[in-house]
Design a protein around this motif. Structure first.
Motif, mmCIF file in Angstrom:
data_model
loop_
_atom_site.group_PDB
_atom_site.id
_atom_site.type_symbol
_atom_site.label_atom_id
_atom_site.label_comp_id
_atom_site.label_asym_id
_atom_site.label_seq_id
_atom_site.Cartn_x
_atom_site.Cartn_y
_atom_site.Cartn_z
ATOM 1 N N ARG A 41 0.838 -1.197 0.000
ATOM 2 C CA ARG A 41 0.000 0.000 0.000
ATOM 3 C C ARG A 41 0.878 1.254 0.000
ATOM 4 O O ARG A 41 0.609 2.220 -0.711
ATOM 5 N N GLY A 42 1.938 1.227 0.792
ATOM 6 C CA GLY A 42 2.874 2.348 0.811
ATOM 7 C C GLY A 42 3.546 2.540 -0.534
ATOM 8 O O GLY A 42 3.719 3.672 -1.004
ATOM 9 N N LEU A 43 3.934 1.448 -1.164
ATOM 10 C CA LEU A 43 4.543 1.547 -2.489
ATOM 11 C C LEU A 43 3.553 2.079 -3.514
ATOM 12 O O LEU A 43 3.915 2.878 -4.387
ATOM 13 N N ALA A 44 2.284 1.675 -3.411
ATOM 14 C CA ALA A 44 1.255 2.175 -4.331
ATOM 15 C C ALA A 44 1.068 3.676 -4.145
ATOM 16 O O ALA A 44 0.926 4.415 -5.133
ATOM 17 N N GLU A 45 1.087 4.135 -2.890
ATOM 18 C CA GLU A 45 0.961 5.570 -2.632
ATOM 19 C C GLU A 45 2.158 6.326 -3.215
ATOM 20 O O GLU A 45 1.999 7.384 -3.815
ATOM 21 N N ALA A 58 20.422 7.337 -13.169
ATOM 22 C CA ALA A 58 21.172 6.679 -12.100
ATOM 23 C C ALA A 58 20.263 5.879 -11.174
ATOM 24 O O ALA A 58 20.719 4.969 -10.490
ATOM 25 N N GLU A 59 18.990 6.201 -11.140
ATOM 26 C CA GLU A 59 18.051 5.502 -10.263
ATOM 27 C C GLU A 59 17.454 4.307 -10.989
ATOM 28 O O GLU A 59 17.063 4.393 -12.145
ATOM 29 N N VAL A 60 17.377 3.210 -10.279
ATOM 30 C CA VAL A 60 16.744 2.030 -10.857
ATOM 31 C C VAL A 60 15.237 2.247 -10.881
ATOM 32 O O VAL A 60 14.595 2.138 -11.912
ATOM 33 N N CYS A 61 14.667 2.584 -9.725
ATOM 34 C CA CYS A 61 13.235 2.855 -9.633
ATOM 35 C C CYS A 61 12.991 3.613 -8.343
ATOM 36 O O CYS A 61 13.170 3.062 -7.258
ATOM 37 N N ARG A 62 12.571 4.842 -8.457
ATOM 38 C CA ARG A 62 12.310 5.672 -7.269
ATOM 39 C C ARG A 62 11.236 5.060 -6.387
ATOM 40 O O ARG A 62 11.259 5.226 -5.175
ATOM 41 N N ILE A 63 10.311 4.380 -6.977
ATOM 42 C CA ILE A 63 9.218 3.795 -6.193
ATOM 43 C C ILE A 63 9.771 2.730 -5.242
ATOM 44 O O ILE A 63 9.419 2.683 -4.070
ATOM 45 N N SER A 69 11.998 10.040 -0.736
ATOM 46 C CA SER A 69 10.868 9.921 0.183
ATOM 47 C C SER A 69 10.928 8.595 0.920
ATOM 48 O O SER A 69 11.628 7.674 0.515
ATOM 49 N N ALA A 70 10.138 8.510 1.957
ATOM 50 C CA ALA A 70 9.973 7.256 2.686
ATOM 51 C C ALA A 70 8.637 6.657 2.278
ATOM 52 O O ALA A 70 7.776 7.346 1.750
ATOM 53 N N VAL A 71 8.434 5.366 2.517
ATOM 54 C CA VAL A 71 7.159 4.726 2.200
ATOM 55 C C VAL A 71 6.071 5.487 2.948
ATOM 56 O O VAL A 71 6.189 5.765 4.143
ATOM 57 N N GLY A 72 5.025 5.839 2.244
ATOM 58 C CA GLY A 72 3.931 6.594 2.831
ATOM 59 C C GLY A 72 4.131 8.096 2.779
ATOM 60 O O GLY A 72 3.226 8.853 3.069
ATOM 61 N N GLU A 73 5.323 8.527 2.428
ATOM 62 C CA GLU A 73 5.610 9.959 2.310
ATOM 63 C C GLU A 73 5.676 10.307 0.835
ATOM 64 O O GLU A 73 6.279 9.597 0.037
ATOM 65 N N ARG A 74 5.057 11.376 0.466
ATOM 66 C CA ARG A 74 5.027 11.759 -0.946
ATOM 67 C C ARG A 74 6.336 12.441 -1.326
ATOM 68 O O ARG A 74 6.841 13.272 -0.587
ATOM 69 N N PRO A 75 6.899 12.087 -2.509
ATOM 70 C CA PRO A 75 8.126 12.745 -2.959
ATOM 71 C C PRO A 75 7.884 14.225 -3.188
ATOM 72 O O PRO A 75 6.773 14.653 -3.489
#
Length: 76
Positions: A41-45, A58-63, A69-75
């Motif tokens: 759910r956090g990853l979906a958010e 350079a990033e594989v996947c920000r999600i 950001s942290a899980v549950g925190e919006r970038p």
């Protein structure tokens, strides 16, 4: 169970122990599923709030990595 019954003893205690063991296993698995659901759910958010334009090569996947950001925190 048949061996217990054929030996003249009731298999009820054995059956009860098996049922209890299965219930404990189900409870453990449900707890694992709840924890997994919370992470997903956090990853979906995070996915919903992530703008692909903000991603870098350079990033594989920000999600998944949580860059910015942290899980549950919006970038930002």
């Amino acid at each position: 169970m048949l061996a217990l019954r054929n030996a003249g003893t009731s298999p009820c205690a054995h059956v009860t122990a098996l049922v209890e063991a299965h219930l404990q296993d189900i409870d453990r698995r449900l707890a694992e599923l709840r924890a997994t659901r919370a992470v997903l759910r956090g990853l979906a958010e995070r996915a919903a709030a992530t703008d692909p334009a903000d991603c870098t090569d350079a990033e594989v996947c920000r999600i998944l990595t949580g860059a910015g950001s942290a899980v549950g925190e919006r970038p930002h």
